[in-house]
Design a protein around this motif. Sequence first.
Motif, PDB file in Angstrom:
ATOM      1  N   GLY A 144       0.955  -1.243  -0.026  1.00  0.00           N
ATOM      2  CA  GLY A 144       0.170  -0.032   0.011  1.00  0.00           C
ATOM      3  C   GLY A 144       0.922   1.321  -0.118  1.00  0.00           C
ATOM      4  N   GLN A 145       0.246   2.376  -0.175  1.00  0.00           N
ATOM      5  CA  GLN A 145       0.855   3.698  -0.237  1.00  0.00           C
ATOM      6  C   GLN A 145       0.005   4.718   0.621  1.00  0.00           C
ATOM      7  OE1 GLN A 145       1.624   5.140  -4.141  1.00  0.00           O
ATOM      8  NE2 GLN A 145       2.688   3.183  -4.483  1.00  0.00           N
ATOM      9  N   LYS A 146       0.774   5.774   1.262  1.00  0.00           N
ATOM     10  CA  LYS A 146       0.107   6.618   2.213  1.00  0.00           C
ATOM     11  C   LYS A 146       0.584   7.898   1.950  1.00  0.00           C
ATOM     12  CE  LYS A 146      -2.074   6.923   6.418  1.00  0.00           C
ATOM     13  NZ  LYS A 146      -2.635   6.308   7.702  1.00  0.00           N
ATOM     14  N   ASP A 147       0.172   8.966   2.227  1.00  0.00           N
ATOM     15  CA  ASP A 147       0.474  10.468   1.885  1.00  0.00           C
ATOM     16  C   ASP A 147       0.725  10.929   3.390  1.00  0.00           C
ATOM     17  OD1 ASP A 147       1.507  13.071   1.958  1.00  0.00           O
ATOM     18  OD2 ASP A 147      -0.300  13.582   0.403  1.00  0.00           O
ATOM     19  N   LEU A 148       1.999  10.908   4.093  1.00  0.00           N
ATOM     20  CA  LEU A 148       2.311  11.170   5.311  1.00  0.00           C
ATOM     21  C   LEU A 148       2.312  12.628   5.412  1.00  0.00           C
ATOM     22  CD1 LEU A 148       4.314   8.079   6.487  1.00  0.00           C
ATOM     23  CD2 LEU A 148       1.834   8.266   6.793  1.00  0.00           C
ATOM     24  N   GLY A 149       2.263  13.238   4.429  1.00  0.00           N
ATOM     25  CA  GLY A 149       2.608  14.896   4.379  1.00  0.00           C
ATOM     26  C   GLY A 149       4.068  15.452   4.410  1.00  0.00           C
ATOM     27  N   GLY A 151       5.771  15.358   1.476  1.00  0.00           N
ATOM     28  CA  GLY A 151       6.392  15.577   0.093  1.00  0.00           C
ATOM     29  C   GLY A 151       6.492  14.613  -0.707  1.00  0.00           C
ATOM     30  N   HIS A 152       6.140  13.349  -0.474  1.00  0.00           N
ATOM     31  CA  HIS A 152       6.246  12.100  -1.118  1.00  0.00           C
ATOM     32  C   HIS A 152       5.133  11.178  -0.679  1.00  0.00           C
ATOM     33  CE1 HIS A 152       9.130  11.147   1.968  1.00  0.00           C
ATOM     34  NE2 HIS A 152       8.279  10.023   2.177  1.00  0.00           N
ATOM     35  N   LEU A 153       4.483  10.188  -1.485  1.00  0.00           N
ATOM     36  CA  LEU A 153       3.989   9.189  -1.097  1.00  0.00           C
ATOM     37  C   LEU A 153       4.937   8.056  -0.497  1.00  0.00           C
ATOM     38  CD1 LEU A 153       1.558   8.322  -3.772  1.00  0.00           C
ATOM     39  CD2 LEU A 153       0.826   9.283  -1.642  1.00  0.00           C
ATOM     40  N   THR A 154       4.529   7.344   0.942  1.00  0.00           N
ATOM     41  CA  THR A 154       5.391   6.388   1.272  1.00  0.00           C
ATOM     42  C   THR A 154       4.728   5.172   0.793  1.00  0.00           C
ATOM     43  OG1 THR A 154       5.477   7.776   3.405  1.00  0.00           O
ATOM     44  CG2 THR A 154       5.976   5.258   3.516  1.00  0.00           C
ATOM     45  N   ILE A 155       5.389   4.475   0.573  1.00  0.00           N
ATOM     46  CA  ILE A 155       5.220   2.834  -0.027  1.00  0.00           C
ATOM     47  C   ILE A 155       5.466   2.089   1.014  1.00  0.00           C
ATOM     48  CG2 ILE A 155       5.559   1.100  -1.948  1.00  0.00           C
ATOM     49  CD1 ILE A 155       6.737   3.381  -3.637  1.00  0.00           C
ATOM     50  N   TYR A 156       4.457   1.101   1.446  1.00  0.00           N
ATOM     51  CA  TYR A 156       4.779   0.259   2.442  1.00  0.00           C
ATOM     52  C   TYR A 156       4.867  -1.276   1.720  1.00  0.00           C
ATOM     53  CZ  TYR A 156       3.134   3.747   5.824  1.00  0.00           C
ATOM     54  OH  TYR A 156       3.224   4.865   6.843  1.00  0.00           O
ATOM     55  N   PHE A 157       5.954  -1.797   2.429  1.00  0.00           N
ATOM     56  CA  PHE A 157       6.189  -3.214   2.110  1.00  0.00           C
ATOM     57  C   PHE A 157       5.944  -4.274   3.271  1.00  0.00           C
ATOM     58  CE2 PHE A 157       8.386  -0.567  -0.722  1.00  0.00           C
ATOM     59  CZ  PHE A 157       8.431  -1.139  -1.786  1.00  0.00           C
ATOM     60  N   ARG A 158       5.824  -5.353   2.830  1.00  0.00           N
ATOM     61  CA  ARG A 158       5.799  -6.418   4.219  1.00  0.00           C
ATOM     62  C   ARG A 158       6.463  -7.532   3.468  1.00  0.00           C
ATOM     63  NH1 ARG A 158       0.337  -8.681   3.361  1.00  0.00           N
ATOM     64  NH2 ARG A 158       1.543  -9.879   1.795  1.00  0.00           N
ATOM     65  N   LYS A 159       7.222  -8.285   4.330  1.00  0.00           N
ATOM     66  CA  LYS A 159       8.218  -9.419   4.031  1.00  0.00           C
ATOM     67  C   LYS A 159       7.473 -10.580   5.120  1.00  0.00           C
ATOM     68  CE  LYS A 159      12.493 -11.532   3.356  1.00  0.00           C
ATOM     69  NZ  LYS A 159      14.033 -11.130   3.176  1.00  0.00           N
ATOM     70  N   ILE A 160       6.822 -11.653   4.448  1.00  0.00           N
ATOM     71  CA  ILE A 160       6.479 -12.910   5.412  1.00  0.00           C
ATOM     72  C   ILE A 160       7.826 -13.454   5.738  1.00  0.00           C
ATOM     73  CG2 ILE A 160       5.214 -14.964   5.290  1.00  0.00           C
ATOM     74  CD1 ILE A 160       3.271 -13.416   3.281  1.00  0.00           C
ATOM     75  N   LEU A 161       8.142 -13.651   7.045  1.00  0.00           N
ATOM     76  CA  LEU A 161       9.071 -14.457   7.522  1.00  0.00           C
ATOM     77  C   LEU A 161       8.813 -15.845   7.856  1.00  0.00           C
ATOM     78  CD1 LEU A 161      10.203 -11.750  10.061  1.00  0.00           C
ATOM     79  CD2 LEU A 161      11.305 -12.152   7.676  1.00  0.00           C
ATOM     80  N   GLN A 162       7.786 -16.197   8.202  1.00  0.00           N
ATOM     81  CA  GLN A 162       7.259 -17.444   8.681  1.00  0.00           C
ATOM     82  C   GLN A 162       5.759 -17.746   8.056  1.00  0.00           C
ATOM     83  OE1 GLN A 162       9.218 -18.956  12.196  1.00  0.00           O
ATOM     84  NE2 GLN A 162       9.339 -16.864  12.836  1.00  0.00           N
ATOM     85  N   PRO A 163       5.509 -18.355   6.957  1.00  0.00           N
ATOM     86  CA  PRO A 163       4.610 -18.489   6.354  1.00  0.00           C
ATOM     87  C   PRO A 163       3.262 -19.069   7.197  1.00  0.00           C
ATOM     88  CG  PRO A 163       6.110 -19.217   4.718  1.00  0.00           C
ATOM     89  CD  PRO A 163       6.781 -18.790   5.962  1.00  0.00           C
ATOM     90  N   ASP A 164       3.600 -20.190   7.963  1.00  0.00           N
ATOM     91  CA  ASP A 164       2.650 -20.825   8.761  1.00  0.00           C
ATOM     92  C   ASP A 164       2.146 -19.760   9.756  1.00  0.00           C
ATOM     93  OD1 ASP A 164       2.746 -23.077   7.177  1.00  0.00           O
ATOM     94  OD2 ASP A 164       4.035 -24.155   8.734  1.00  0.00           O
ATOM     95  N   ASP A 174      -6.512  -6.990  10.390  1.00  0.00           N
ATOM     96  CA  ASP A 174      -6.797  -6.460   9.252  1.00  0.00           C
ATOM     97  C   ASP A 174      -5.665  -5.585   8.514  1.00  0.00           C
ATOM     98  OD1 ASP A 174      -7.841  -4.576   6.930  1.00  0.00           O
ATOM     99  OD2 ASP A 174      -8.655  -3.315   8.486  1.00  0.00           O
ATOM    100  N   GLU A 175      -5.284  -6.027   7.289  1.00  0.00           N
ATOM    101  CA  GLU A 175      -4.036  -5.636   6.356  1.00  0.00           C
ATOM    102  C   GLU A 175      -4.166  -4.388   5.498  1.00  0.00           C
ATOM    103  OE1 GLU A 175      -0.736  -8.241   5.560  1.00  0.00           O
ATOM    104  OE2 GLU A 175      -2.507  -9.553   5.366  1.00  0.00           O
ATOM    105  N   THR A 176      -5.438  -3.505   5.817  1.00  0.00           N
ATOM    106  CA  THR A 176      -5.656  -2.458   4.979  1.00  0.00           C
ATOM    107  C   THR A 176      -4.730  -1.118   5.392  1.00  0.00           C
ATOM    108  OG1 THR A 176      -7.738  -3.122   4.986  1.00  0.00           O
ATOM    109  CG2 THR A 176      -7.514  -0.857   4.002  1.00  0.00           C
ATOM    110  N   ILE A 177      -4.360  -0.628   4.373  1.00  0.00           N
ATOM    111  CA  ILE A 177      -3.573   0.648   4.500  1.00  0.00           C
ATOM    112  C   ILE A 177      -4.421   1.703   3.633  1.00  0.00           C
ATOM    113  CG2 ILE A 177      -1.339   1.999   3.762  1.00  0.00           C
ATOM    114  CD1 ILE A 177       0.000  -0.643   4.320  1.00  0.00           C
ATOM    115  N   THR A 178      -4.688   2.800   4.607  1.00  0.00           N
ATOM    116  CA  THR A 178      -5.835   3.483   3.804  1.00  0.00           C
ATOM    117  C   THR A 178      -4.922   4.933   3.223  1.00  0.00           C
ATOM    118  OG1 THR A 178      -6.302   4.795   5.752  1.00  0.00           O
ATOM    119  CG2 THR A 178      -7.595   2.998   4.950  1.00  0.00           C
ATOM    120  N   LYS A 179      -5.242   5.278   2.223  1.00  0.00           N
ATOM    121  CA  LYS A 179      -4.553   6.633   1.636  1.00  0.00           C
ATOM    122  C   LYS A 179      -4.687   7.910   2.143  1.00  0.00           C
ATOM    123  CE  LYS A 179      -3.711   4.929  -3.064  1.00  0.00           C
ATOM    124  NZ  LYS A 179      -3.345   4.918  -4.374  1.00  0.00           N
TER     125      LYS A 179
END
Length: 179
Positions: A144-149, A151-164, A174-179
Amino acid sequence: MSQIFREVRVEEADQFLRLTLDAYASIRELDIHFSAATATKEEVVKHLTENTAYVLEENGTFLSTISLRFPWGLNPGPLALPHLGWFATNPDYKRQGIGKKTLALLEEEVLKQQLKLPAVTLGTADKHPWLKEMYEKNGFVEIGQKDLGKGHLTIYFRKILQPDLYQAWAEKHDETITK
């Protein structure tokens, strides 16, 4: 020469600040507003007090650092997961795999073995010319992306470390990131 991966102590704020400001010089040149790029000693002390920072060092020289913000802390990330930040490598050691090694040590020794985390997040500026690609090459996926004020959009990333563990976590959060 032996490299040591360990937690940064608050009394090492001066050395941590030097590493961070030196490593983030190119960020300042790109006019991207990351807190670490213009930090003061007081801000570093606050950062080290409220978060956990790790360093890869050799013979007393800080080679690379990365910080971990917690969901219950004063500056949580976008999801109910720990969030990486203030990732910096000493410019004298760039292009030697030091940053990649620091991230791998953090993931294996701290995030997986010690904290038993299902996943972790991080963010970067959409205007940065190469960080997005670097994180993707290291297994991070944009969520997701979000404007944190800043001067740029922040692009959020996730890395799954342990799938189970991640599957069980995802069913409860909830994994929702609102703009």
